[in-house]
Write a protein that holds these residues in place. Structure first.
Motif, PDB file in Angstrom:
ATOM      1  N   VAL A  10       0.867  -1.180   0.000  1.00  0.00           N
ATOM      2  CA  VAL A  10       0.000   0.000   0.000  1.00  0.00           C
ATOM      3  C   VAL A  10       0.902   1.227   0.000  1.00  0.00           C
ATOM      4  O   VAL A  10       1.775   1.363   0.842  1.00  0.00           O
ATOM      5  CB  VAL A  10      -0.924   0.034   1.240  1.00  0.00           C
ATOM      6  CG1 VAL A  10      -1.765   1.303   1.222  1.00  0.00           C
ATOM      7  CG2 VAL A  10      -1.805  -1.199   1.293  1.00  0.00           C
ATOM      8  N   ASP A  11       0.661   2.138  -0.919  1.00  0.00           N
ATOM      9  CA  ASP A  11       1.414   3.391  -0.958  1.00  0.00           C
ATOM     10  C   ASP A  11       0.447   4.564  -0.843  1.00  0.00           C
ATOM     11  O   ASP A  11      -0.095   5.011  -1.835  1.00  0.00           O
ATOM     12  CB  ASP A  11       2.223   3.488  -2.254  1.00  0.00           C
ATOM     13  CG  ASP A  11       3.321   2.444  -2.346  1.00  0.00           C
ATOM     14  OD1 ASP A  11       4.131   2.370  -1.412  1.00  0.00           O
ATOM     15  OD2 ASP A  11       3.329   1.694  -3.337  1.00  0.00           O
ATOM     16  N   GLU A  12       0.079   5.029   0.427  1.00  0.00           N
ATOM     17  CA  GLU A  12       0.837   4.725   1.627  1.00  0.00           C
ATOM     18  C   GLU A  12      -0.045   4.284   2.803  1.00  0.00           C
ATOM     19  O   GLU A  12       0.450   3.689   3.732  1.00  0.00           O
ATOM     20  CB  GLU A  12       1.610   5.962   2.064  1.00  0.00           C
ATOM     21  CG  GLU A  12       2.644   6.457   1.100  1.00  0.00           C
ATOM     22  CD  GLU A  12       3.812   5.506   0.901  1.00  0.00           C
ATOM     23  OE1 GLU A  12       4.203   4.775   1.819  1.00  0.00           O
ATOM     24  OE2 GLU A  12       4.349   5.506  -0.217  1.00  0.00           O
ATOM     25  N   SER A  13      -1.341   4.547   2.777  1.00  0.00           N
ATOM     26  CA  SER A  13      -2.214   4.181   3.882  1.00  0.00           C
ATOM     27  C   SER A  13      -3.603   3.896   3.335  1.00  0.00           C
ATOM     28  O   SER A  13      -4.003   4.468   2.308  1.00  0.00           O
ATOM     29  CB  SER A  13      -2.263   5.315   4.916  1.00  0.00           C
ATOM     30  OG  SER A  13      -3.125   5.001   5.998  1.00  0.00           O
ATOM     31  N   ALA A  14      -4.351   3.002   4.032  1.00  0.00           N
ATOM     32  CA  ALA A  14      -5.646   2.561   3.496  1.00  0.00           C
ATOM     33  C   ALA A  14      -6.691   2.483   4.605  1.00  0.00           C
ATOM     34  O   ALA A  14      -6.408   2.030   5.710  1.00  0.00           O
ATOM     35  CB  ALA A  14      -5.492   1.199   2.825  1.00  0.00           C
ATOM     36  N   ILE A  38      -8.323   1.616   9.762  1.00  0.00           N
ATOM     37  CA  ILE A  38      -7.299   2.227   8.921  1.00  0.00           C
ATOM     38  C   ILE A  38      -6.066   1.318   8.973  1.00  0.00           C
ATOM     39  O   ILE A  38      -5.523   1.072  10.052  1.00  0.00           O
ATOM     40  CB  ILE A  38      -6.932   3.638   9.409  1.00  0.00           C
ATOM     41  CG1 ILE A  38      -8.155   4.555   9.370  1.00  0.00           C
ATOM     42  CG2 ILE A  38      -5.810   4.232   8.553  1.00  0.00           C
ATOM     43  CD1 ILE A  38      -7.923   5.925   9.989  1.00  0.00           C
ATOM     44  N   LEU A  39      -5.653   0.818   7.840  1.00  0.00           N
ATOM     45  CA  LEU A  39      -4.434   0.015   7.755  1.00  0.00           C
ATOM     46  C   LEU A  39      -3.335   0.940   7.258  1.00  0.00           C
ATOM     47  O   LEU A  39      -3.174   1.160   6.055  1.00  0.00           O
ATOM     48  CB  LEU A  39      -4.636  -1.185   6.826  1.00  0.00           C
ATOM     49  CG  LEU A  39      -5.804  -2.117   7.199  1.00  0.00           C
ATOM     50  CD1 LEU A  39      -5.837  -3.328   6.284  1.00  0.00           C
ATOM     51  CD2 LEU A  39      -5.716  -2.549   8.651  1.00  0.00           C
ATOM     52  N   TRP A  40      -2.610   1.501   8.206  1.00  0.00           N
ATOM     53  CA  TRP A  40      -1.713   2.616   7.920  1.00  0.00           C
ATOM     54  C   TRP A  40      -0.240   2.226   7.951  1.00  0.00           C
ATOM     55  O   TRP A  40       0.619   3.073   7.686  1.00  0.00           O
ATOM     56  CB  TRP A  40      -1.965   3.752   8.914  1.00  0.00           C
ATOM     57  CG  TRP A  40      -1.897   3.298  10.357  1.00  0.00           C
ATOM     58  CD1 TRP A  40      -2.907   2.755  11.077  1.00  0.00           C
ATOM     59  CD2 TRP A  40      -0.742   3.320  11.201  1.00  0.00           C
ATOM     60  NE1 TRP A  40      -2.466   2.440  12.341  1.00  0.00           N
ATOM     61  CE2 TRP A  40      -1.143   2.778  12.442  1.00  0.00           C
ATOM     62  CE3 TRP A  40       0.576   3.740  11.038  1.00  0.00           C
ATOM     63  CZ2 TRP A  40      -0.259   2.647  13.508  1.00  0.00           C
ATOM     64  CZ3 TRP A  40       1.451   3.616  12.093  1.00  0.00           C
ATOM     65  CH2 TRP A  40       1.038   3.079  13.319  1.00  0.00           C
ATOM     66  N   SER A  41       0.044   0.954   8.280  1.00  0.00           N
ATOM     67  CA  SER A  41       1.458   0.577   8.380  1.00  0.00           C
ATOM     68  C   SER A  41       1.636  -0.894   8.034  1.00  0.00           C
ATOM     69  O   SER A  41       0.693  -1.692   8.078  1.00  0.00           O
ATOM     70  CB  SER A  41       1.993   0.839   9.793  1.00  0.00           C
ATOM     71  OG  SER A  41       1.377  -0.044  10.715  1.00  0.00           O
ATOM     72  N   ILE A  42       2.873  -1.221   7.708  1.00  0.00           N
ATOM     73  CA  ILE A  42       3.244  -2.617   7.464  1.00  0.00           C
ATOM     74  C   ILE A  42       2.904  -3.424   8.707  1.00  0.00           C
ATOM     75  O   ILE A  42       3.187  -2.980   9.813  1.00  0.00           O
ATOM     76  CB  ILE A  42       4.747  -2.698   7.137  1.00  0.00           C
ATOM     77  CG1 ILE A  42       5.011  -2.001   5.793  1.00  0.00           C
ATOM     78  CG2 ILE A  42       5.259  -4.131   7.103  1.00  0.00           C
ATOM     79  CD1 ILE A  42       6.485  -1.808   5.485  1.00  0.00           C
ATOM     80  N   PRO A  43       2.214  -4.601   8.574  1.00  0.00           N
ATOM     81  CA  PRO A  43       2.023  -5.403   7.358  1.00  0.00           C
ATOM     82  C   PRO A  43       0.699  -5.183   6.644  1.00  0.00           C
ATOM     83  O   PRO A  43       0.314  -6.037   5.826  1.00  0.00           O
ATOM     84  CB  PRO A  43       2.124  -6.828   7.891  1.00  0.00           C
ATOM     85  CG  PRO A  43       1.562  -6.753   9.270  1.00  0.00           C
ATOM     86  CD  PRO A  43       1.939  -5.399   9.799  1.00  0.00           C
ATOM     87  N   PHE A  44      -0.041  -4.120   6.890  1.00  0.00           N
ATOM     88  CA  PHE A  44      -1.293  -3.815   6.189  1.00  0.00           C
ATOM     89  C   PHE A  44      -2.256  -5.007   6.206  1.00  0.00           C
ATOM     90  O   PHE A  44      -2.743  -5.455   5.161  1.00  0.00           O
ATOM     91  CB  PHE A  44      -1.015  -3.378   4.743  1.00  0.00           C
ATOM     92  CG  PHE A  44      -0.224  -2.105   4.642  1.00  0.00           C
ATOM     93  CD1 PHE A  44      -0.789  -0.893   5.022  1.00  0.00           C
ATOM     94  CD2 PHE A  44       1.083  -2.111   4.181  1.00  0.00           C
ATOM     95  CE1 PHE A  44      -0.062   0.290   4.934  1.00  0.00           C
ATOM     96  CE2 PHE A  44       1.817  -0.940   4.094  1.00  0.00           C
ATOM     97  CZ  PHE A  44       1.247   0.262   4.471  1.00  0.00           C
ATOM     98  N   GLN A  45      -2.497  -5.507   7.408  1.00  0.00           N
ATOM     99  CA  GLN A  45      -3.400  -6.641   7.583  1.00  0.00           C
ATOM    100  C   GLN A  45      -4.416  -6.323   8.679  1.00  0.00           C
ATOM    101  O   GLN A  45      -4.162  -5.508   9.560  1.00  0.00           O
ATOM    102  CB  GLN A  45      -2.628  -7.910   7.951  1.00  0.00           C
ATOM    103  CG  GLN A  45      -1.693  -8.407   6.857  1.00  0.00           C
ATOM    104  CD  GLN A  45      -1.004  -9.704   7.212  1.00  0.00           C
ATOM    105  OE1 GLN A  45      -1.311 -10.316   8.235  1.00  0.00           O
ATOM    106  NE2 GLN A  45      -0.071 -10.142   6.376  1.00  0.00           N
TER     107      GLN A  45
END
Length: 924
Positions: A828-832, A843-850
């Protein structure tokens, strides 16, 4: 006088109680504390040119509160060109009115307000006239032979030193004679003295001025830097604030002081008197050695150690404690960045209410997918051991908060992702910091075109940042972490003595500012650092102690107490050091005699300083002779004294094992931790900064019911514990809390572990992409058969676009029978921000985006919506290519990470959007 002292103590007690009361978490049913403003991240708030008005402040403060910030720290700074008519003069009646409006408005929104006691840095301004300005030692040398007279007047030769004062004149003969000639100097500067024999070197010592001005000053804040070592100068400086405030509280929570960047301030007019009073001999007789270029001489090193100790005392008493006392009379506290100071950092941090460290540059973390471009790296890695100087001062002083200026030059401008922020913040938490301040947020009027006003060294934590719509993700994570890390008390078993005299005992240089950027010189080479690093990696928890702290410490029930409000320590560790004061060594023996356990890695060899050297050496030798050790095997010697014990062991960990001080073996897995103690148990904060996912069973030094608490999702569940080992699962880049409760009877459901993979569902249906917010122009809608960076799509607007794109699709779930389902967005570039079947997931805002999504799924047809925000970088690149003017500030204007003129026109386009692949994994 007694009444005044009683009132001061009462005021400080009231402030301390109020601060503690404000932080006391209110328990909720899900075991997370209720989040209060002090637990949320705060931000340094740049007021450019003080060009602020009520309408704009009202708008931005609401945006800050809505995004999850807890408070602002006002720091006025240089302004934008073309807006000079809107500037307010610092501390003028108009400025004070806007300050009052800000405080009142912030309070209605649940925000706190801190304030820099100045503009720019360091402290200084128009009230500081040359006589109160930062001072430096200037020396001039003359030579006379027998029968000669000095033909020139002894007057300062350096330009622009009209206020320089001659303070000493010392002559050195070839046979070792030393003569004080100060009284021989006439009013016109002529020297009424001639040597009778030999050749003489004459040294004149002047108190000159550094002429340093306030750096990055705001309108009304321009002027000389003050003399921090002189109480009268500090009082003059603070009087301007007292007058503007009417000597009344202003609703400010804390007054702030930035890192000590007072360059070349090696002196103060009272230095000779203070030195003689505190060191016991006349420094004027040693001017030649004090200014010597010899970097190896033993006596020169000792002399300079005494000089540096005097600097430390002046800075501690005349500035730090003086400023803090002033703030307390305004019902406020102080927050100070002591690093960079020419003094004992532990004591300087400890003399304020909120010690504050800082991170500058970025650290390397081996987390897969975490971007760290070589061109975006500034300076050395931030060092957690350095951060522990501030947290140690807080812990040993019983202070609730230890803060940090965070993310300064984390990356190049406009390229910082929330994923890069997360491990940097976590590294601070692991070092004992529990109060994050972003660096920073620039106040920008609403009528200024995008990207608005920006400060030259900050991560752009402001509403103009294209990431801002999802800033709550990062902010809420930090708030949840801090809600626990500010609760209870720190739980560190070791107290490690910092041998400051080994640091000061250097012949090179004069003053010794201990900077965060110079740790390779004064910290990393030391045995103290190496031992601290080894103990941390092995699973021990500790704080640092100074000579002053040990002097006021006591023993109760075999535990070391540094302050009535502080958590006690099980053992004092003295790293290998060359020098120690006899008084400190005597205090260590006293503590042991009263029941403490003390471990010496090696016995000190010498005393610091120059005065009464042989007598003090004899005192040290006599004290060391009292250590009657017996060999207890395995390289450990012991000396029982009173009700306590002194151990001597090169291998400190073996010594700790021998007295039952156990490490946390969880670090063997690669996990890092910090603990907090509560009335019924302990919190463990665990972080996985390794390159691998960890699924293991951990042995903890605390037993009881264990709750797993996920600070990212706020999920809570009872952990599986077998054979006193708790199972944890942490992907690379993840963190969690373990709440170990000795009285645990929680009815919380069990934590759902992700065991066997039952099925992998690839979301490979077409995606619709619609752009909702951003610029310079909204791109057209797209239909994607495959997820790729939106910058590679056929709309030419997309390469320059920074903003928000919304992806929608659907998928089928044949049945819903698995224990849990995990959504994985991958890249993700950069937050979802994710919705499934119309329900917001998170909000999935950081690695690992799970995220765990089982409760949102249904058998059959499911819909998914993913709102993605990208960086500002591509839009800035486009503006610079087109030579659109967007930066035009006074003083430094706007620079890149290497302090060169900023130009993004040569940047590569940065990937943007949802790149995936997106999948859902079913677990049984």
């Amino acid at each position: 006088m007694r009444l005044q002292r009683f009132c001061s103590v009462l005021l400080l007690s009231t402030l301390t109680f109020s601060l503690a009361k404000a932080q006391k978490p209110v328990k909720k049913s899900d075991s997370w504390p209720a989040i209060e403003k002090q637990m949320k991240p705060w931000t340094r708030w740049w007021w450019m040119g003080n060009a602020v008005d009520e309408q704009d402040l009202n708008a931005v403060l609401k945006k800050y509160a809505d995004a999850g910030l807890g408070g602002v720290e006002i720091t006025p700074i240089y302004g934008a060109k073309g807006f000079e008519k809107q500037y307010l003069q610092f501390l003028s009646p108009e400025w004070m009115n806007i300050l009052h409006y800000t405080v009142n408005k912030a309070n209605t929104l649940g925000l706190g307000v801190d304030m820099n006691t100045g503009t720019g840095w360091p402290f200084g301004g128009p009230q500081i006239k040359p006589e109160n300005a930062a001072t430096k030692l200037i020396t001039q040398q003359y030579t006379l032979k027998a029968g000669e007279k000095l033909t020139e007047a002894i007057k300062i030769k350096e330009a622009k030193q009209d206020f320089a004062q001659l303070q000493a004149l010392t002559a050195y003969g070839t046979n070792g004679e030393v003569l004080d000639l100060f009284s021989k100097v006439q009013a016109d500067g002529s020297l009424n003295w001639s040597p009778h024999h030999g050749s003489w070197d004459i040294y004149a010592a002047f108190a000159g001025k550094t002429r340093q001005m306030v750096k990055r000053a705001a309108p009304g804040g321009e002027g000389f830097t003050l003399d921090h070592l002189d109480k009268n100068a500090v009082d003059v400086y603070l009087k301007r604030f007292s007058d503007a405030f009417g000597s009344k509280p202003q609703g400010i929570r804390s007054f702030f002081n930035d890192s000590y960047e007072v360059y070349g301030a090696t002196w103060t007019p009272t230095f000779f008197q203070e030195f003689k009073r505190n060191r016991g001999y006349d420094l004027a007789a040693h001017i030649r050695d004090l200014t010597s270029k010899d970097s190896t001489g033993e006596n020169i090193a000792r002399l300079k150690s005494d000089y540096r100790e005097t600097m430390d005392e002046l800075l501690l008493h005349n500035f730090t404690q003086n400023w803090t006392n002033w703030a307390h009379h305004l019902n406020a506290v102080t927050k100070n960045q002591s690093h960079g100071s020419p003094g004992n950092l532990l004591d300087l941090y400890g003399a304020v209410d909120i010690p504050e460290t800082e991170t500058f540059g970025s650290s390397y973390f081996p987390i897969p997918g975490l971007r760290r471009d070589a061109g975006d790296i500034r300076n050395v890695d931030p060092d957690p051991i350095m951060s522990k100087f501030a947290s140690s001062a807080a812990h040993t002083g019983g202070k609730k908060l230890a803060s940090s200026e965070t993310f300064t030059w984390l990356t190049e401008h406009f390229k910082t992702s929330f994923s890069q922020c997360k491990p940097e913040a976590e590294q601070l938490f692991l070092a004992g910091i529990n109060h994050i301040f972003y660096h920073g947020t620039t106040n920008s009027p609403t009528n200024v075109p995008w990207p608005g006003w920006l400060f030259y060294a900050s991560v752009e934590m402001n509403p103009n940042n294209s990431l801002w719509p999802q800033a709550q993700g990062l902010n809420n994570y930090i708030a949840r972490c801090q809600s626990i890390l500010q609760s209870g008390k720190p739980d560190n078993e070791l107290l490690i003595y910092w041998p400051i005299y080994d640091v000061w005992n250097k012949a090179k240089g004069l003053d010794m500012p201990l900077k965060v950027h110079d740790v390779d010189d004064w910290l990393h080479p030391t045995a103290f650092y190496k031992l601290s690093k080894e103990l941390s990696e092995s699973g021990y928890s500790f704080d640092f102690a100074s000579d002053r702290l040990l002097k006021q410490s006591s023993v109760s029930k075999a535990l070391l107490s540094t302050n009535a409000a502080a958590a006690p320590y099980q053992v004092l560790i003295v790293p290998q050091c060359e020098m120690i004061s006899p008084e400190t060594l005597d205090q260590m023996i006293k503590l042991a005699s009263n029941g403490a356990k003390v471990i010496f890695q090696a016995l000190p060899r010498d005393v610091p300083g120059l005065n009464n050297l042989e007598a003090r050496r004899a005192q040290l030798k006599a004290t060391l002779a009292k250590f009657i050790f017996t060999d207890s095997g395995d390289g450990i010697k012991q000396f029982k004294i009173g009700t306590g014990l002194i151990l001597l062991a090169d291998d400190v960990q073996k010594a700790l094992n021998s007295i039952g001080i156990n490490r946390e073996t969880l670090t063997d897995t690669g996990l890092q931790f910090i603990r907090r103690k509560t009335n019924t148990g302990k919190y463990y904060y665990l972080v996985n900064h390794t390159a691998k996912d960890i699924d293991t069973r951990l042995s903890l030094n605390e037993s009881g019911q264990v709750l797993i608490m996920d600070p990212q999702s706020s999920a809570v569940g009872v952990a599986a514990v077998h054979d006193k080992k708790v199972r944890v699962q942490l992907k690379s880049g993840e963190s969690l809390f373990l709440k170990v409760d000795q009285d645990g009877t929680a009815k919380t459901p069990s934590w759902v572990y992700l065991n066997k993979v039952a099925n992998l569902i690839n979301l490979n249906q077409p995606w619709n992409l619609h752009f909702t917010e951003g610029g310079p122009a909204l791109p057209s809608d797209q239909k994607l058969d495959k997820l790729v960076s939106w910058t590679t799509l056929n709309d030419p607007k997309l390469q320059a676009f920074s903003g928000t794109g919304v992806y929608t699709s659907s998928f089928n779930l044949s049945s819903k029978t698995a224990k849990e389902y995990v959504l994985n967005l991958n890249q993700v570039d950069e937050s979802a921000r994710v919705w499934i079947n119309g329900q917001e997931v998170s909000i999935l805002w950081s690695i690992p985006f799970q995220a765990r999504v089982g409760k949102y799924l249904k058998a059959g047809h499911n819909t998914i919506k993913i709102e993605v925000v990208n960086l500002m970088a591509n839009r800035i690149r486009d503006m610079d290519i087109k030579k659109i003017q967007w930066r035009n500030y006074h003083e430094i204007n706007f620079v890149n990470i290497n302090y060169k003129d900023f130009d993004a026109s040569g940047w590569n386009v940065m990937p943007s959007g949802l790149i995936g692949p997106v999948s859902i994994t079913a677990f049984n």
